[in-house]
Write a protein that holds these residues in place. Structure first.
Motif, PDB file in Angstrom:
ATOM      1  N   ALA A   1      44.047  81.576  41.488  1.00  0.00           N
ATOM      2  CA  ALA A   1      42.729  81.040  41.843  1.00  0.00           C
ATOM      3  C   ALA A   1      41.681  82.096  41.508  1.00  0.00           C
ATOM      4  O   ALA A   1      41.856  83.275  41.826  1.00  0.00           O
ATOM      5  N   TYR A   2      40.624  81.638  40.884  1.00  0.00           N
ATOM      6  CA  TYR A   2      39.502  82.511  40.549  1.00  0.00           C
ATOM      7  C   TYR A   2      38.275  82.050  41.313  1.00  0.00           C
ATOM      8  O   TYR A   2      37.980  80.852  41.364  1.00  0.00           O
ATOM      9  N   VAL A   3      37.570  82.991  41.905  1.00  0.00           N
ATOM     10  CA  VAL A   3      36.305  82.718  42.582  1.00  0.00           C
ATOM     11  C   VAL A   3      35.236  83.497  41.822  1.00  0.00           C
ATOM     12  O   VAL A   3      35.291  84.722  41.763  1.00  0.00           O
ATOM     13  N   GLY A   4      34.325  82.759  41.212  1.00  0.00           N
ATOM     14  CA  GLY A   4      33.305  83.421  40.407  1.00  0.00           C
ATOM     15  C   GLY A   4      33.904  84.257  39.300  1.00  0.00           C
ATOM     16  O   GLY A   4      33.372  85.311  38.965  1.00  0.00           O
ATOM     17  N   GLY A   5      35.035  83.819  38.750  1.00  0.00           N
ATOM     18  CA  GLY A   5      35.685  84.521  37.656  1.00  0.00           C
ATOM     19  C   GLY A   5      36.583  85.669  38.069  1.00  0.00           C
ATOM     20  O   GLY A   5      37.196  86.314  37.225  1.00  0.00           O
ATOM     21  N   VAL A   6      36.687  85.945  39.375  1.00  0.00           N
ATOM     22  CA  VAL A   6      37.516  87.047  39.880  1.00  0.00           C
ATOM     23  C   VAL A   6      38.765  86.471  40.550  1.00  0.00           C
ATOM     24  O   VAL A   6      38.665  85.551  41.366  1.00  0.00           O
ATOM     25  N   ALA A   7      39.924  87.023  40.207  1.00  0.00           N
ATOM     26  CA  ALA A   7      41.179  86.554  40.804  1.00  0.00           C
ATOM     27  C   ALA A   7      41.146  86.748  42.312  1.00  0.00           C
ATOM     28  O   ALA A   7      40.913  87.851  42.794  1.00  0.00           O
ATOM     29  N   ALA A   8      41.354  85.657  43.051  1.00  0.00           N
ATOM     30  CA  ALA A   8      41.234  85.695  44.508  1.00  0.00           C
ATOM     31  C   ALA A   8      42.473  85.194  45.223  1.00  0.00           C
ATOM     32  O   ALA A   8      42.635  85.430  46.415  1.00  0.00           O
ATOM     33  N   GLY A   9      43.364  84.499  44.527  1.00  0.00           N
ATOM     34  CA  GLY A   9      44.565  83.961  45.154  1.00  0.00           C
ATOM     35  C   GLY A   9      45.643  83.719  44.129  1.00  0.00           C
ATOM     36  O   GLY A   9      45.368  83.610  42.933  1.00  0.00           O
ATOM     37  N   ALA A  10      46.886  83.644  44.615  1.00  0.00           N
ATOM     38  CA  ALA A  10      48.014  83.434  43.713  1.00  0.00           C
ATOM     39  C   ALA A  10      49.176  82.824  44.477  1.00  0.00           C
ATOM     40  O   ALA A  10      49.239  82.899  45.704  1.00  0.00           O
ATOM     41  N   GLY A  11      50.088  82.240  43.738  1.00  0.00           N
ATOM     42  CA  GLY A  11      51.321  81.705  44.297  1.00  0.00           C
ATOM     43  C   GLY A  11      52.279  81.412  43.165  1.00  0.00           C
ATOM     44  O   GLY A  11      51.887  81.395  41.995  1.00  0.00           O
ATOM     45  N   ARG A  12      53.540  81.191  43.533  1.00  0.00           N
ATOM     46  CA  ARG A  12      54.523  80.875  42.503  1.00  0.00           C
ATOM     47  C   ARG A  12      55.458  79.778  42.986  1.00  0.00           C
ATOM     48  O   ARG A  12      55.568  79.514  44.184  1.00  0.00           O
ATOM     49  N   LEU A  13      56.136  79.156  42.020  1.00  0.00           N
ATOM     50  CA  LEU A  13      57.065  78.071  42.294  1.00  0.00           C
ATOM     51  C   LEU A  13      58.344  78.332  41.518  1.00  0.00           C
ATOM     52  O   LEU A  13      58.303  78.550  40.311  1.00  0.00           O
ATOM     53  N   VAL A  14      59.465  78.312  42.232  1.00  0.00           N
ATOM     54  CA  VAL A  14      60.781  78.464  41.615  1.00  0.00           C
ATOM     55  C   VAL A  14      61.514  77.144  41.827  1.00  0.00           C
ATOM     56  O   VAL A  14      61.664  76.692  42.965  1.00  0.00           O
ATOM     57  N   VAL A  15      61.943  76.526  40.735  1.00  0.00           N
ATOM     58  CA  VAL A  15      62.608  75.227  40.807  1.00  0.00           C
ATOM     59  C   VAL A  15      64.114  75.413  40.681  1.00  0.00           C
ATOM     60  O   VAL A  15      64.594  76.138  39.803  1.00  0.00           O
ATOM     61  N   ASP A  16      64.847  74.750  41.590  1.00  0.00           N
ATOM     62  CA  ASP A  16      66.308  74.761  41.578  1.00  0.00           C
ATOM     63  C   ASP A  16      66.766  73.333  41.792  1.00  0.00           C
ATOM     64  O   ASP A  16      66.756  72.837  42.931  1.00  0.00           O
ATOM     65  N   GLY A  17      67.111  72.647  40.704  1.00  0.00           N
ATOM     66  CA  GLY A  17      67.487  71.233  40.801  1.00  0.00           C
ATOM     67  C   GLY A  17      66.279  70.405  41.200  1.00  0.00           C
ATOM     68  O   GLY A  17      65.234  70.475  40.571  1.00  0.00           O
ATOM     69  N   ASP A  18      66.423  69.640  42.309  1.00  0.00           N
ATOM     70  CA  ASP A  18      65.290  68.816  42.750  1.00  0.00           C
ATOM     71  C   ASP A  18      64.536  69.458  43.918  1.00  0.00           C
ATOM     72  O   ASP A  18      63.751  68.809  44.594  1.00  0.00           O
ATOM     73  N   VAL A  19      64.798  70.754  44.128  1.00  0.00           N
ATOM     74  CA  VAL A  19      64.115  71.493  45.188  1.00  0.00           C
ATOM     75  C   VAL A  19      63.243  72.574  44.558  1.00  0.00           C
ATOM     76  O   VAL A  19      63.687  73.312  43.679  1.00  0.00           O
ATOM     77  N   ALA A  20      61.997  72.635  45.020  1.00  0.00           N
ATOM     78  CA  ALA A  20      61.080  73.679  44.557  1.00  0.00           C
ATOM     79  C   ALA A  20      60.822  74.630  45.713  1.00  0.00           C
ATOM     80  O   ALA A  20      60.683  74.193  46.855  1.00  0.00           O
ATOM     81  N   ARG A  21      60.761  75.922  45.407  1.00  0.00           N
ATOM     82  CA  ARG A  21      60.479  76.925  46.429  1.00  0.00           C
ATOM     83  C   ARG A  21      59.149  77.585  46.133  1.00  0.00           C
ATOM     84  O   ARG A  21      58.986  78.227  45.096  1.00  0.00           O
ATOM     85  N   VAL A  22      58.206  77.410  47.045  1.00  0.00           N
ATOM     86  CA  VAL A  22      56.918  78.087  46.954  1.00  0.00           C
ATOM     87  C   VAL A  22      57.094  79.487  47.508  1.00  0.00           C
ATOM     88  O   VAL A  22      57.759  79.681  48.526  1.00  0.00           O
ATOM     89  N   GLY A  23      56.491  80.434  46.860  1.00  0.00           N
ATOM     90  CA  GLY A  23      56.560  81.798  47.352  1.00  0.00           C
ATOM     91  C   GLY A  23      55.392  82.628  46.880  1.00  0.00           C
ATOM     92  O   GLY A  23      54.607  82.205  46.032  1.00  0.00           O
ATOM     93  N   ARG A  24      55.281  83.804  47.470  1.00  0.00           N
ATOM     94  CA  ARG A  24      54.267  84.787  47.093  1.00  0.00           C
ATOM     95  C   ARG A  24      52.857  84.209  47.150  1.00  0.00           C
ATOM     96  O   ARG A  24      51.995  84.558  46.368  1.00  0.00           O
ATOM     97  N   MET A  25      52.637  83.320  48.120  1.00  0.00           N
ATOM     98  CA  MET A  25      51.292  82.767  48.336  1.00  0.00           C
ATOM     99  C   MET A  25      50.413  83.866  48.932  1.00  0.00           C
ATOM    100  O   MET A  25      50.759  84.444  49.968  1.00  0.00           O
ATOM    101  N   ALA A  26      49.300  84.145  48.290  1.00  0.00           N
ATOM    102  CA  ALA A  26      48.425  85.221  48.743  1.00  0.00           C
ATOM    103  C   ALA A  26      46.976  84.885  48.409  1.00  0.00           C
ATOM    104  O   ALA A  26      46.690  84.402  47.311  1.00  0.00           O
TER     105      ALA A  26
END
Length: 146
Positions: free
Chosen positions: A50-75
């Motif tokens: 996520a960028y706010v006014g062009g500056v990185a302000a947030g992040a997250g990742r998704l790891v997929v394993d079959g039909d399950v997705a794992r959200v992580g590193r939300m910041a």
């Protein structure tokens, strides 16, 4: 607040922006050891930033394993928390999970963040546990069929 743009990471620069947000939040702010903040899943995960006014302000990742997705590193950087950026990041990750055919999303929520995830449809499962020295709870959300 300036315009917020959330996008799936496509370039090396965007990935570095995501890592910089995570470093600030997890390593500097929360004291998570640098040796465990990044892991092998980063190479295959889908990342959003996520960028706010062009500056990185947030992040997250998704790891997929079959039909399950794992959200992580939300910041989200402390200066812009509470302004809906986390919800926007999570929605983008859920959209990616749906496009990848996942039926559900799992995550490990820091205990203080569990109410945030609960508001967005996640249910806690199991007991509280420590991860990187921080109390967490496992949470899950079923995605609507596509």
């Amino acid at each position: 607040m300036a315009d917020v743009v959330v996008r799936q990471v496509r370039t090396a620069g965007e990935l570095l922006d995501a890592y910089a947000v995570r470093r600030t939040v997890f390593i500097v702010e929360q004291g998570v050891p640098e040796s465990i903040e990044r892991d092998g899943s980063d190479e295959t995960a889908d990342h959003v930033v996520a960028y706010v006014g062009g500056v990185a302000a947030g992040a997250g990742r998704l790891v997929v394993d079959g039909d399950v997705a794992r959200v992580g590193r939300m910041a989200v950087r402390s200066a812009v928390r509470g302004q809906g950026i986390g919800s926007m990041l999570l929605r983008a990750l859920e959209d990616i999970a749906g496009m990848r055919g996942c039926a559900q999303v799992e995550l490990h929520a820091q205990l203080h963040a569990a109410p945030f995830y609960r508001q967005l449809g996640y249910a806690a499962e199991g007991d509280v546990f420590a991860e990187a020295g921080i109390e967490h709870v496992a949470m899950r959300k079923l995605l609507p069929p596509r």
